[in-house]
Enzyme design. Sequence first.
Site, PDB file in Angstrom:
ATOM      1  N   SER A 133     -47.930 108.991 -76.395  1.00  9.92           N
ATOM      2  CA  SER A 133     -47.017 108.739 -76.249  1.00  9.92           C
ATOM      3  C   SER A 133     -46.223 109.717 -77.705  1.00  9.92           C
ATOM      4  O   SER A 133     -47.269 109.313 -78.891  1.00  9.92           O
ATOM      5  CB  SER A 133     -46.215 107.506 -76.182  1.00  9.92           C
ATOM      6  N   TYR A 146     -44.622  98.817 -79.663  1.00 11.22           N
ATOM      7  CA  TYR A 146     -44.750  99.806 -78.760  1.00 11.22           C
ATOM      8  C   TYR A 146     -45.301 101.102 -79.729  1.00 11.22           C
ATOM      9  O   TYR A 146     -46.431 101.953 -79.752  1.00 11.22           O
ATOM     10  CB  TYR A 146     -44.702 100.010 -77.919  1.00 11.22           C
TER      11      TYR A 146
END
Length: 271
Positions: A133, A146
């Site tokens: 990501s 995350y």
Amino acid sequence: MNAFSGKTAIVTGASSGIGRASAEALARAGFKVFGTSRKMIKDVPKGGTMLVCDVTDGASVDALVSTVLSQTGRIDLLVNNAGIGMLGGAEESSVAQVQALFDVNLFGVMRMTNAVLPLMRRHGEGRIINIGSILGLVPAPYSAHYSAAKHALEGYSESLDHEVRTFNIRVSVIEPAYVRTVFDQNGIEPDSVLKEYDRARAGLDALLRDVMPKADRPEVVADVVVKAATDARPRRRYTAGKAARQVSMLRRFAPSEIFDKNLRKQFRLPV
């Protein structure tokens, strides 16, 4: 004949979103694709075969690899896509909850990778593509855990690439930004929600409502997966989509104070 005909790919988390789009794109490129999901689904990706696998369970991972080997005799490509999201203040989640997140997003990648590497080494080649990501490059507020998992994935992937390149195996990370999937809706809710973050949570929800309709389609990321899988000289990192490329460039070249200010402004925090 397609240059990749006869090559076998495994794509985890292929029931929807980026995983499904990647499985279908790889099948079109000529790979024999095995997608995985935690539960069997009826609507399988076009051109692929779906198998059940829980990446948090070592026995399940080993069974998957054995099944694929029994049908093809080889594994040329692993796309580690299975993952879960979590948004919220860092102090709103217990350590146990964060461990559950890491068990899928990081340790699941390690389980799958450890299961296929001996086969790739014996075969003398292979590719491993980890879906990261842009938050693995640029941490954002309310995504501490995350982002931490994706940062760890970046470090693991780059170190591993150095280690296995001797065996003609390459490891790449794909870094998308916002993608139109059900990923966020399927994420983990903090288990210790605090009222002190209610206002910030409302602002984050409003931001997501604004950006998600304009976010990249999963096929944008899938195209980058195919590129990483087929490049003659694969890179360690690939950004996916316009937003991810812009953020990556700004992170590299913008003064840190300006970057920080713009990030806080985007997330509607006091500058």
